[in-house]
Design an enzyme around this catalytic site. Structure first.
Site, PDB file in Angstrom:
ATOM      1  N   ALA A  88       0.778  -1.528   0.429  1.00 55.69           N
ATOM      2  CA  ALA A  88       0.137   0.499  -0.081  1.00 55.69           C
ATOM      3  C   ALA A  88       0.699   1.520   0.112  1.00 55.69           C
ATOM      4  O   ALA A  88       0.386   2.493  -0.099  1.00 55.69           O
ATOM      5  CB  ALA A  88      -1.322  -0.442   1.266  1.00 55.69           C
ATOM      6  N   TYR A 143       7.823 -14.024 -12.995  1.00 51.21           N
ATOM      7  CA  TYR A 143       6.768 -13.196 -12.455  1.00 51.21           C
ATOM      8  C   TYR A 143       5.026 -14.069 -13.186  1.00 51.21           C
ATOM      9  O   TYR A 143       4.098 -13.993 -12.665  1.00 51.21           O
ATOM     10  CB  TYR A 143       6.862 -11.895 -13.467  1.00 51.21           C
ATOM     11  CG  TYR A 143       5.633 -11.153 -13.661  1.00 51.21           C
ATOM     12  CD1 TYR A 143       5.655 -10.313 -11.518  1.00 51.21           C
ATOM     13  CD2 TYR A 143       4.657 -10.331 -14.400  1.00 51.21           C
ATOM     14  CE1 TYR A 143       5.039  -8.802 -11.556  1.00 51.21           C
ATOM     15  CE2 TYR A 143       3.699  -9.433 -14.368  1.00 51.21           C
ATOM     16  CZ  TYR A 143       3.673  -9.099 -12.833  1.00 51.21           C
ATOM     17  OH  TYR A 143       2.814  -7.922 -12.416  1.00 51.21           O
ATOM     18  N   GLY A 149      -1.853   0.066  -4.536  1.00 49.39           N
ATOM     19  CA  GLY A 149      -2.378   0.339  -3.496  1.00 49.39           C
ATOM     20  C   GLY A 149      -2.759   1.588  -2.722  1.00 49.39           C
ATOM     21  O   GLY A 149      -3.028   1.186  -1.977  1.00 49.39           O
TER      22      GLY A 149
HETATM   23  P1  NDP Z   1       4.867  -1.387  -7.005  1.00 47.73           P
HETATM   24  O1  NDP Z   1       6.179  -1.520  -7.526  1.00 47.73           O
HETATM   25  O2  NDP Z   1       4.442   0.100  -7.471  1.00 47.73           O
HETATM   26  O3  NDP Z   1       4.304  -1.458  -5.866  1.00 47.73           O
HETATM   27  C1  NDP Z   1       4.490  -2.363  -4.924  1.00 47.73           C
HETATM   28  C2  NDP Z   1       4.049  -2.184  -3.723  1.00 47.73           C
HETATM   29  O4  NDP Z   1       4.364  -3.512  -3.816  1.00 47.73           O
HETATM   30  C3  NDP Z   1       4.887  -1.726  -2.627  1.00 47.73           C
HETATM   31  O5  NDP Z   1       3.798  -1.178  -1.674  1.00 47.73           O
HETATM   32  C4  NDP Z   1       5.790  -1.968  -2.097  1.00 47.73           C
HETATM   33  O6  NDP Z   1       6.430  -2.230  -1.033  1.00 47.73           O
HETATM   34  C5  NDP Z   1       5.359  -3.679  -2.041  1.00 47.73           C
HETATM   35  N1  NDP Z   1       5.693  -4.506  -1.454  1.00 47.73           N
HETATM   36  C6  NDP Z   1       6.848  -5.890  -2.608  1.00 47.73           C
HETATM   37  N2  NDP Z   1       7.749  -6.659  -2.621  1.00 47.73           N
HETATM   38  C7  NDP Z   1       6.836  -7.119  -1.057  1.00 47.73           C
HETATM   39  C8  NDP Z   1       6.451  -7.508   0.430  1.00 47.73           C
HETATM   40  N3  NDP Z   1       8.150  -8.392  -0.507  1.00 47.73           N
HETATM   41  N4  NDP Z   1       6.144  -7.716   1.032  1.00 47.73           N
HETATM   42  C9  NDP Z   1       5.288  -6.482   1.392  1.00 47.73           C
HETATM   43  N5  NDP Z   1       5.390  -5.625   0.405  1.00 47.73           N
HETATM   44  C10 NDP Z   1       6.036  -5.791  -0.736  1.00 47.73           C
HETATM   45  O7  NDP Z   1       3.862  -1.816  -8.011  1.00 47.73           O
HETATM   46  P2  NDP Z   1       2.266  -1.808  -8.895  1.00 47.73           P
HETATM   47  O8  NDP Z   1       0.902  -0.714  -8.002  1.00 47.73           O
HETATM   48  O9  NDP Z   1       2.697  -1.332 -10.259  1.00 47.73           O
HETATM   49  O10 NDP Z   1       2.393  -3.509  -8.534  1.00 47.73           O
HETATM   50  C11 NDP Z   1       1.199  -3.404  -7.531  1.00 47.73           C
HETATM   51  C12 NDP Z   1       0.195  -5.778  -7.832  1.00 47.73           C
HETATM   52  O11 NDP Z   1      -0.287  -5.083  -9.237  1.00 47.73           O
HETATM   53  C13 NDP Z   1       0.777  -5.974  -8.455  1.00 47.73           C
HETATM   54  O12 NDP Z   1       0.509  -7.364  -7.516  1.00 47.73           O
HETATM   55  C14 NDP Z   1       1.912  -6.554  -9.306  1.00 47.73           C
HETATM   56  O13 NDP Z   1       2.398  -7.368  -9.713  1.00 47.73           O
HETATM   57  C15 NDP Z   1       0.216  -5.495 -10.314  1.00 47.73           C
HETATM   58  N6  NDP Z   1       0.351  -5.624 -11.375  1.00 47.73           N
HETATM   59  C16 NDP Z   1       1.257  -3.840 -11.560  1.00 47.73           C
HETATM   60  C17 NDP Z   1       0.985  -3.959 -13.053  1.00 47.73           C
HETATM   61  C18 NDP Z   1       1.949  -2.440 -13.353  1.00 47.73           C
HETATM   62  O14 NDP Z   1       1.959  -2.856 -15.482  1.00 47.73           O
HETATM   63  N7  NDP Z   1       2.282  -1.784 -12.843  1.00 47.73           N
HETATM   64  C19 NDP Z   1       0.269  -4.865 -13.779  1.00 47.73           C
HETATM   65  C20 NDP Z   1      -0.340  -6.123 -13.753  1.00 47.73           C
HETATM   66  C21 NDP Z   1      -0.010  -6.435 -12.794  1.00 47.73           C
HETATM   67  P3  NDP Z   1       8.091  -1.333  -0.553  1.00 47.73           P
HETATM   68  O15 NDP Z   1       7.618  -0.115  -0.671  1.00 47.73           O
HETATM   69  O16 NDP Z   1       8.292  -1.517   0.698  1.00 47.73           O
HETATM   70  O17 NDP Z   1       8.625  -2.195  -1.065  1.00 47.73           O
END
Ligand code: NDP
Length: 251
Positions: free
Chosen positions: A18, A161, A23
């Site tokens: 989030a 992925y 998120g």
């Molecule tokens: P971002 O990289 O912008 O954000 C990722 C989020 O996940 C961050 O809040 C990060 O926290 C958190 N995170 C990563 N690893 C962990 C972990 N091990 N434990 C807890 N939190 C974690 O990604 P998006 O908003 O783009 O993606 C969100 C979801 O949407 C993902 O599941 C992604 O696969 C999916 N998605 C995204 C697409 C895109 O084009 N963007 C396309 C299809 C699916 P922190 O800041 O602390 O690292």
């Protein structure tokens, strides 16, 4: 843990990942709609706290923030012990945290592979396992998994992925069947290209050639995904076990 306001009659949504991107938008829309929030991230707790404080003040909801690595079973267990100690039960779980890995499969280490699978797939298992007993006891609850169209069709240089998201899609369908008799709803949203930091590695040229492939001609925004997830999260309970594409007509 923030000081608790007397808002216990409100529903609570737990959102993983989030701190930014999709998120962060999910947190905003659910707060705006009056839900109390449990916000999780991995490394960005201070940044997430700032957003959480603003949401709590603006929408008068309780917001709890945790730095919890969803890929670690023990951390999820500890999180739910803490939520339970504060008498917080989860009405909606959104498994959104995710990481990508771009590169050839033969160059991936065991660790690279494990990190992707554990974050994107095992994390949803750990959190779902933790929320289900309370949801089943109440015969009420929803789980939404943020997946990817690569989980449907696979992507070159994103094998791990794609496998993690394909697994998440199958997880969604199977779990929905298992818990529907208990009144629990499980769905996934398979996103296409969404404009977040997950795609920051792409050059402008690469982005533009992707936009040309997408019939809508542009990436989706995190707010658009969040708005759609909110609609699914509040729609009929008869909609369950679905992997719904949200991709501008791309795939
Ligand atoms: P971002 O990289 O912008 O954000 C990722 C989020 O996940 C961050 O809040 C990060 O926290 C958190 N995170 C990563 N690893 C962990 C972990 N091990 N434990 C807890 N939190 C974690 O990604 P998006 O908003 O783009 O993606 C969100 C979801 O949407 C993902 O599941 C992604 O696969 C999916 N998605 C995204 C697409 C895109 O084009 N963007 C396309 C299809 C699916 P922190 O800041 O602390 O690292």
């Amino acid at each position: 843990m923030d000081e608790k306001k007397n808002l216990t009659n409100r529903k609570t949504v737990l959102i993983t990942g989030a701190s930014r991107g999709i998120g962060k938008s999910l947190a905003e829309i659910f707060a705006k709609e009056g839900y109390n929030l449990v916000m999780l991230c991995h490394n960005s707790l201070n940044i997430m706290w700032e957003d959480a404080r603003k949401l709590s003040e603006e929408y008068d909801v309780n917001v709890y923030c945790y730095a919890t690595d969803v890929s670690k079973s023990a951390e999820i267990k500890k999180l739910f012990e803490d939520l339970s100690a504060h008498e917080i039960s989860i009405d909606i779980l959104i498994n959104n945290a995710g990481i990508s890995y771009v590169g050839l499969l033969q160059d991936m280490t065991d660790n690279d592979w494990d990190e992707v699978i554990k974050t994107n797939l095992s994390g949803a298992f750990y959190t779902s396992r933790a929320v289900l007993p309370s949801m089943i006891a109440r015969k009420e609850g929803r789980i939404l998994n943020i997946s990817s169209v690569w989980g449907n069709i696979g992507a070159s240089t994103e094998v791990a992925y794609s496998a993690s998201k394909g697994g998440l899609n199958a997880f969604t369908k199977a779990l929905a069947k298992e818990v529907a008799p208990s009144g629990i709803v499980v769905n996934a949203i398979a996103c296409g290209y969404i404009d977040t930091s997950m795609n920051a590695h792409l050059s402008m040229d690469e982005k533009e050639s992707l936009y040309e492939e997408i019939p809508s001609g542009r990436p989706g925004t995190p707010d658009e995904v969040a708005g759609f997830v909110y609609q699914i999260a509040t729609s009929s309970k008869y909609l369950t076990g679905q992997v719904i594409k949200f991709d501008g007509g791309w795939i």
